[in-house]
Design an enzyme around this catalytic site. Structure first.
Site, short mmCIF file in Angstrom:
data_model
loop_
_atom_site.label_atom_id
_atom_site.label_comp_id
_atom_site.label_asym_id
_atom_site.label_seq_id
_atom_site.Cartn_x
_atom_site.Cartn_y
_atom_site.Cartn_z
N SER A 67 0.82 -1.20 0.00
CA SER A 67 0.00 0.00 0.00
C SER A 67 0.86 1.26 0.00
O SER A 67 0.55 2.25 -0.67
CB SER A 67 -0.93 -0.01 1.23
OG SER A 67 -1.65 1.19 1.35
N GLN A 75 -0.52 8.40 6.87
CA GLN A 75 -0.64 8.81 8.27
C GLN A 75 0.75 9.01 8.88
O GLN A 75 1.56 8.08 8.90
CB GLN A 75 -1.41 7.75 9.06
CG GLN A 75 -1.82 8.18 10.44
CD GLN A 75 -2.68 7.11 11.10
OE1 GLN A 75 -2.97 6.09 10.50
NE2 GLN A 75 -3.07 7.36 12.33
N GLU A 95 5.51 2.38 14.66
CA GLU A 95 6.65 1.53 14.30
C GLU A 95 6.30 0.57 13.16
O GLU A 95 7.14 0.27 12.32
CB GLU A 95 7.14 0.74 15.50
CG GLU A 95 8.36 -0.13 15.19
CD GLU A 95 8.96 -0.80 16.40
OE1 GLU A 95 9.72 -1.79 16.21
OE2 GLU A 95 8.70 -0.35 17.53
N ARG A 96 5.06 0.12 13.13
CA ARG A 96 4.66 -0.79 12.05
C ARG A 96 4.78 -0.10 10.68
O ARG A 96 5.25 -0.71 9.71
CB ARG A 96 3.24 -1.29 12.29
CG ARG A 96 2.74 -2.32 11.30
CD ARG A 96 1.45 -2.96 11.81
NE ARG A 96 0.80 -3.73 10.77
CZ ARG A 96 -0.10 -3.26 9.94
NH1 ARG A 96 -0.48 -1.98 10.06
NH2 ARG A 96 -0.64 -4.01 9.02
N GLU A 128 -1.26 2.56 21.94
CA GLU A 128 -1.30 2.40 20.48
C GLU A 128 -1.42 0.92 20.11
O GLU A 128 -2.13 0.56 19.18
CB GLU A 128 -0.05 2.99 19.83
CG GLU A 128 -0.19 3.08 18.31
CD GLU A 128 1.12 2.98 17.58
OE1 GLU A 128 1.13 3.28 16.38
OE2 GLU A 128 2.13 2.61 18.18
N ASN A 129 -0.76 0.06 20.85
CA ASN A 129 -0.89 -1.37 20.59
C ASN A 129 -2.32 -1.84 20.79
O ASN A 129 -2.85 -2.62 20.00
CB ASN A 129 0.04 -2.16 21.52
CG ASN A 129 1.48 -2.11 21.06
OD1 ASN A 129 1.75 -1.96 19.87
ND2 ASN A 129 2.40 -2.19 21.98
N ALA A 133 -2.92 -2.55 17.00
CA ALA A 133 -2.34 -3.86 16.70
C ALA A 133 -3.38 -4.95 16.86
O ALA A 133 -4.37 -4.80 17.57
CB ALA A 133 -1.13 -4.12 17.60
#
Length: 295
Positions: A67, A75, A95-96, A128-129, A133
């Site tokens: 993507s 973002q 981080e991802r 955030e996780n 995630a």
């Protein structure tokens, strides 16, 4: 000298504002203006060494990288200035995206620079996780527990800031009361959260978990088995009463006469039963002949 103690930052509104940039996407029609972002060379960005999330699904990273190759990183990452390296930045959230951008061979990334303490960075990373995630139920529960233990947040505050119901958070936290073996089944995906919650009040959750995995039991079946009353456990058999010498002598005489094992069990002062054990049909025929000859 100013002795006033620093005011503790509450989770609710303070953290919601802190995380607004991380969760804001251009597709949101009523989104407020985003804070000014800048572009930083990807080699100047480093992950947070205290990031609680240690594993990243390779297939999902490849999908995100595809993507990014097509549309770029839409973002921005949230970063702070690196505490030990000039002109370098440490990831607070994203981080991802940073990992996927490396796979996509991007040279720079959009970032929003924030001034955050080590404690705030860890807090944001945990949240955030939870929000972003694909955590399993046990990882989610552990994240809630870490937020409550390390930062003193209540279930109500977590529910408010994370847009989740208090009952959801409470139910997830209850999973941490299960035995370690049951938690391992849940972590490995062998049990669902519904299965695990049903086992919390079971008399023997480990055995029930093993049966659920081996037999493929449904949540409803587990709920039914877990609701069995705790006093339903089988009672230990009563110890047999010792036989008197006359009874033992009579058993020996009959056993010698028949050539078979004979047991006498008294059931009262003048009643009882005689049991003759046989190993095959030949021995059964011998018993029948002996009874016929006794007529």
């Amino acid at each position: 000298m100013n002795d006033r103690k620093p005011e503790r930052r509450g989770l609710g509104r303070g953290l919601s504002a802190l995380m607004a940039d991380a969760y804001l996407t251009p597709e949101e029609p009523n989104a407020p203006p985003r804070r000014a972002e800048t572009h930083v060379p990807i080699e100047f960005i480093e992950p947070n060494p205290d990031q609680p999330r240690r594993t990243f699904d390779a297939d999902r990273l490849e999908e995100l990288a595809a993507s990014i190759r097509e549309k770029g990183v839409i973002q921005p990452l949230i970063v702070r200035r690196h505490p030990r390296k000039d002109n370098h930045y440490e990831i607070v959230a994203g981080e991802r995206r940073w990992r996927a951008a490396q796979i996509a061979q991007q040279h720079e990334l959009p970032v929003i620079i924030r001034d955050l303490s080590d404690t705030e960075v860890l807090e944001v990373a945990i949240i955030e996780n939870i929000q972003r995630a694909d955590l399993n139920p046990l990882e989610e529960a552990l994240s809630y527990r870490q937020l409550m233990d390390r930062f003193g947040h209540t279930q109500e505050k977590l529910a408010e800031a994370l847009s989740k119901s208090r009952s959801h958070i409470a139910n997830q936290l209850r999973l941490l009361n299960l035995p370690v073996e049951v938690q391992d089944f849940l972590r490995d995906g062998k049990l669902t959260a519904g299965h695990a919650r049903a086992m919390i009040t079971a008399l023997d959750p480990i055995r029930l978990a093993r049966d659920t995995v081996s037999k493929g039991l449904s949540v409803r079946e587990v709920e039914r088995l877990a609701q069995k009353p705790r006093d339903a456990a089988p009672k230990a058999p009563a110890a047999p009463r010792s036989k008197d010498a006359d009874t033992v002598a009579l058993e020996n005489d009959l056993s010698a006469a028949l050539g078979l094992k004979v047991s006498i069990a008294a059931k009262g002062a003048q009643s009882g039963q005689v049991v003759v054990a046989y190993a095959d049909f030949e021995e059964l025929d011998r018993i029948c002949q002996a009874l016929s000859n006794a007529r």
